[in-house]
Design a protein around this motif. Structure first.
Motif, PDB file in Angstrom:
ATOM      1  N   VAL A 180       0.813  -1.171   0.163  1.00 19.28           N
ATOM      2  CA  VAL A 180      -0.085   0.159  -0.054  1.00 19.28           C
ATOM      3  C   VAL A 180       0.792   1.100  -0.051  1.00 19.28           C
ATOM      4  CG1 VAL A 180      -1.653   1.461   1.263  1.00 19.28           C
ATOM      5  CG2 VAL A 180      -2.032  -1.350   1.095  1.00 19.28           C
ATOM      6  N   LYS A 181       1.923   1.279   0.734  1.00 19.65           N
ATOM      7  CA  LYS A 181       2.844   2.258   0.804  1.00 19.65           C
ATOM      8  C   LYS A 181       3.513   2.478  -0.522  1.00 19.65           C
ATOM      9  CE  LYS A 181       3.963   2.317   5.853  1.00 19.65           C
ATOM     10  NZ  LYS A 181       4.557   2.114   6.917  1.00 19.65           N
ATOM     11  N   THR A 182       3.957   1.410  -1.321  1.00 20.83           N
ATOM     12  CA  THR A 182       4.536   1.523  -2.595  1.00 20.83           C
ATOM     13  C   THR A 182       3.536   2.105  -3.474  1.00 20.83           C
ATOM     14  OG1 THR A 182       6.214  -0.107  -2.342  1.00 20.83           O
ATOM     15  CG2 THR A 182       5.364   0.234  -4.503  1.00 20.83           C
ATOM     16  N   VAL A 183       2.193   1.669  -3.819  1.00 22.81           N
ATOM     17  CA  VAL A 183       1.218   2.528  -4.188  1.00 22.81           C
ATOM     18  C   VAL A 183       1.295   3.876  -4.103  1.00 22.81           C
ATOM     19  CG1 VAL A 183      -1.232   2.709  -5.034  1.00 22.81           C
ATOM     20  CG2 VAL A 183      -0.223   0.505  -4.629  1.00 22.81           C
ATOM     21  N   ASP A 184       1.216   4.241  -2.732  1.00 22.71           N
ATOM     22  CA  ASP A 184       1.695   6.030  -2.320  1.00 22.71           C
ATOM     23  C   ASP A 184       2.379   6.261  -3.246  1.00 22.71           C
ATOM     24  OD1 ASP A 184      -1.046   5.746  -0.849  1.00 22.71           O
ATOM     25  OD2 ASP A 184       0.101   5.424   1.087  1.00 22.71           O
ATOM     26  N   SER A 189       4.596  10.141  -7.240  1.00 28.76           N
ATOM     27  CA  SER A 189       5.923  10.111  -8.464  1.00 28.76           C
ATOM     28  C   SER A 189       4.957  10.349  -9.717  1.00 28.76           C
ATOM     29  CB  SER A 189       6.689   8.993  -8.649  1.00 28.76           C
ATOM     30  OG  SER A 189       7.546   8.462  -7.329  1.00 28.76           O
ATOM     31  N   THR A 190       3.800  10.075  -9.977  1.00 25.39           N
ATOM     32  CA  THR A 190       2.948  10.179 -11.151  1.00 25.39           C
ATOM     33  C   THR A 190       2.138  11.315 -11.259  1.00 25.39           C
ATOM     34  OG1 THR A 190       1.588   8.676 -10.488  1.00 25.39           O
ATOM     35  CG2 THR A 190       3.363   7.737 -11.697  1.00 25.39           C
ATOM     36  N   ALA A 194      -3.595   7.643  -5.398  1.00 19.86           N
ATOM     37  CA  ALA A 194      -3.260   6.141  -4.935  1.00 19.86           C
ATOM     38  C   ALA A 194      -4.714   5.450  -5.278  1.00 19.86           C
ATOM     39  CB  ALA A 194      -3.174   6.064  -3.660  1.00 19.86           C
ATOM     40  N   ILE A 195      -6.068   6.130  -4.953  1.00 26.50           N
ATOM     41  CA  ILE A 195      -7.152   5.496  -5.221  1.00 26.50           C
ATOM     42  C   ILE A 195      -7.332   5.225  -6.761  1.00 26.50           C
ATOM     43  CG2 ILE A 195      -8.253   7.554  -5.410  1.00 26.50           C
ATOM     44  CD1 ILE A 195     -10.887   6.022  -4.208  1.00 26.50           C
ATOM     45  N   GLU A 196      -6.953   6.340  -7.766  1.00 27.89           N
ATOM     46  CA  GLU A 196      -7.051   5.968  -9.070  1.00 27.89           C
ATOM     47  C   GLU A 196      -6.281   5.066  -9.694  1.00 27.89           C
ATOM     48  OE1 GLU A 196      -7.704  10.830  -9.889  1.00 27.89           O
ATOM     49  OE2 GLU A 196      -6.010   9.995 -10.349  1.00 27.89           O
ATOM     50  N   ILE A 197      -4.946   4.879  -9.152  1.00 24.96           N
ATOM     51  CA  ILE A 197      -4.226   3.742  -9.561  1.00 24.96           C
ATOM     52  C   ILE A 197      -4.770   2.455  -9.378  1.00 24.96           C
ATOM     53  CG2 ILE A 197      -1.916   2.572  -9.170  1.00 24.96           C
ATOM     54  CD1 ILE A 197      -0.790   5.684  -8.737  1.00 24.96           C
ATOM     55  N   CYS A 198      -5.299   2.310  -7.886  1.00 20.13           N
ATOM     56  CA  CYS A 198      -6.107   1.095  -7.332  1.00 20.13           C
ATOM     57  C   CYS A 198      -7.147   0.759  -8.572  1.00 20.13           C
ATOM     58  CB  CYS A 198      -6.562   1.262  -6.185  1.00 20.13           C
ATOM     59  SG  CYS A 198      -7.151  -0.306  -5.184  1.00 20.13           S
ATOM     60  N   TRP A 199      -8.052   1.639  -8.638  1.00 19.46           N
ATOM     61  CA  TRP A 199      -9.258   1.242  -9.581  1.00 19.46           C
ATOM     62  C   TRP A 199      -8.656   1.143 -11.121  1.00 19.46           C
ATOM     63  CZ3 TRP A 199     -14.215  -0.080  -8.592  1.00 19.46           C
ATOM     64  CH2 TRP A 199     -14.672  -0.177  -7.515  1.00 19.46           C
ATOM     65  N   MET A 200      -7.709   1.678 -11.520  1.00 19.60           N
ATOM     66  CA  MET A 200      -7.356   1.506 -12.824  1.00 19.60           C
ATOM     67  C   MET A 200      -6.710   0.087 -12.867  1.00 19.60           C
ATOM     68  SD  MET A 200      -4.071   1.063 -14.314  1.00 19.60           S
ATOM     69  CE  MET A 200      -2.837   1.517 -13.319  1.00 19.60           C
ATOM     70  N   THR A 201      -6.165  -0.575 -12.175  1.00 16.92           N
ATOM     71  CA  THR A 201      -5.654  -1.884 -12.307  1.00 16.92           C
ATOM     72  C   THR A 201      -7.128  -2.846 -12.554  1.00 16.92           C
ATOM     73  OG1 THR A 201      -5.872  -2.498  -9.929  1.00 16.92           O
ATOM     74  CG2 THR A 201      -3.810  -1.558 -10.909  1.00 16.92           C
ATOM     75  N   TRP A 202      -8.161  -2.683 -11.876  1.00 17.35           N
ATOM     76  CA  TRP A 202      -9.306  -3.453 -12.270  1.00 17.35           C
ATOM     77  C   TRP A 202      -9.867  -2.975 -13.670  1.00 17.35           C
ATOM     78  CZ3 TRP A 202     -10.825  -1.577  -6.930  1.00 17.35           C
ATOM     79  CH2 TRP A 202     -10.189  -2.295  -5.984  1.00 17.35           C
ATOM     80  N   LEU A 203     -10.101  -1.855 -13.841  1.00 17.67           N
ATOM     81  CA  LEU A 203     -10.749  -1.340 -15.086  1.00 17.67           C
ATOM     82  C   LEU A 203      -9.926  -1.576 -16.288  1.00 17.67           C
ATOM     83  CD1 LEU A 203     -12.569   1.774 -13.293  1.00 17.67           C
ATOM     84  CD2 LEU A 203     -13.523  -0.383 -13.724  1.00 17.67           C
ATOM     85  N   VAL A 204      -8.763  -1.711 -16.256  1.00 13.67           N
ATOM     86  CA  VAL A 204      -7.930  -1.978 -17.509  1.00 13.67           C
ATOM     87  C   VAL A 204      -8.000  -3.500 -17.990  1.00 13.67           C
ATOM     88  CG1 VAL A 204      -6.731   0.111 -17.534  1.00 13.67           C
ATOM     89  CG2 VAL A 204      -5.661  -2.203 -16.588  1.00 13.67           C
ATOM     90  N   GLN A 205      -8.572  -4.389 -17.038  1.00 15.65           N
ATOM     91  CA  GLN A 205      -8.641  -5.646 -17.381  1.00 15.65           C
ATOM     92  C   GLN A 205      -9.602  -5.840 -18.564  1.00 15.65           C
ATOM     93  OE1 GLN A 205      -6.612  -7.713 -15.342  1.00 15.65           O
ATOM     94  NE2 GLN A 205      -5.989  -5.993 -14.848  1.00 15.65           N
ATOM     95  N   SER A 206      -9.281  -6.851 -19.378  1.00 13.37           N
ATOM     96  CA  SER A 206     -10.282  -6.985 -20.571  1.00 13.37           C
ATOM     97  C   SER A 206     -11.319  -8.186 -20.340  1.00 13.37           C
ATOM     98  CB  SER A 206      -9.442  -7.522 -21.747  1.00 13.37           C
ATOM     99  OG  SER A 206      -8.664  -6.412 -22.231  1.00 13.37           O
ATOM    100  N   GLU A 207     -12.494  -8.284 -20.501  1.00 14.10           N
ATOM    101  CA  GLU A 207     -13.500  -8.694 -20.591  1.00 14.10           C
ATOM    102  C   GLU A 207     -14.440  -9.046 -21.865  1.00 14.10           C
ATOM    103  OE1 GLU A 207     -16.291  -9.098 -17.380  1.00 14.10           O
ATOM    104  OE2 GLU A 207     -14.913  -8.885 -15.963  1.00 14.10           O
ATOM    105  N   GLY A 208     -14.654  -9.979 -22.290  1.00 17.41           N
ATOM    106  CA  GLY A 208     -15.347 -10.125 -23.589  1.00 17.41           C
ATOM    107  C   GLY A 208     -14.877  -9.113 -24.727  1.00 17.41           C
TER     108      GLY A 208
END
Length: 223
Positions: A180-184, A189-190, A194-208
């Motif tokens: 969690v601290k690494t995501v912070d 740095s970017t 942190a919340i955007e990076i967290c949700w991004m990881t789910w929402l860029v996954q491909s489905e169908g």
């Protein structure tokens, strides 16, 4: 991040405790259902919305106190997992008591708890001590209570660790708190949150053949 149009708006709503039109009961039920690790959009969200129709819109669960007073027998037709309901009832009970003791409504109670619930000592926190609440659920509730942070969910871990490997980044991810601290640090740095990076990881996954951000765009507007 470029593939997640609308992500900032969704995360703003989460941090403002405005998901599910600001209904904290549904936020708690969402977190409780999600605590057992099923597919979020295909399994969790439809059941939360079914719970809303039956018990919120047409029933008698309008606040955390009423949720905490339910029995598993009354709600298991929606969701059979008793562990999830223990989390939902126990979190609702604690937040209701917190709010009642301080003259706060449900939303204020969740936000007050979240602002005072720290990462390092999460296991000593009253919600962290609830059977069935791991660090991921704890962090999820903090996020919906207004804290810009991340969850050490398996998908979040996989994507972030792949990014670090590709970038040859030397940041610790061995245990959940370090992660969690690494995501912070990545957020700092970017310039993203942190919340955007967290949700991004789910929402860029491909489905169908589509990324989830595109496939579930309408659902995200609702929740």
């Amino acid at each position: 991040m470029k593939r997640t149009t609308g992500l900032k708006k969704f995360c703003d709503r989460c941090l403002n405790t405005e998901r599910y039109e600001g209904n904290v009961v549904l936020m708690v039920v969402d977190a409780a259902f999600d605590s057992i690790g099923l597919n979020y959009f295909n399994s969790i969200v439809p059941k939360v919305l079914e719970f809303e129709e039956k018990f919120v819109k047409e029933g008698d669960i309008q606040n955390l106190e009423e949720l905490s007073n339910r029995s598993i027998k009354q709600v298991k037709s929606i969701w059979a997992n008793e562990r999830s309901w223990n989390v939902a009832f126990s979190v609702a009970s604690y937040l209701h008591e917190l709010g009642e003791s301080r003259g706060l409504n449900d939303r204020q109670a969740l936000r007050t708890w979240a602002q005072n619930a720290d990462l390092e000592n999460w296991k000593e926190n009253p919600i962290g001590q609830i059977d069935g609440v791991g660090l991921t659920t704890y962090q999820y509730l903090r996020m919906m209570g207004g804290v810009d942070t991340a969850m050490p969910d398996k998908i979040v871990r996989r994507v972030i660790e792949e990014i670090l490997k590709e970038a040859e980044g030397d940041m610790p991810t061995e245990n959940d708190i370090e992660f969690v601290k690494t995501v912070d640090r990545i957020a700092f740095s970017t310039g993203y949150r942190a919340i955007e990076i967290c949700w991004m990881t789910w929402l860029v996954q491909s489905e169908g053949g589509k990324v989830r951000m595109e496939k579930y765009g309408d659902v995200l507007e609702r929740i």
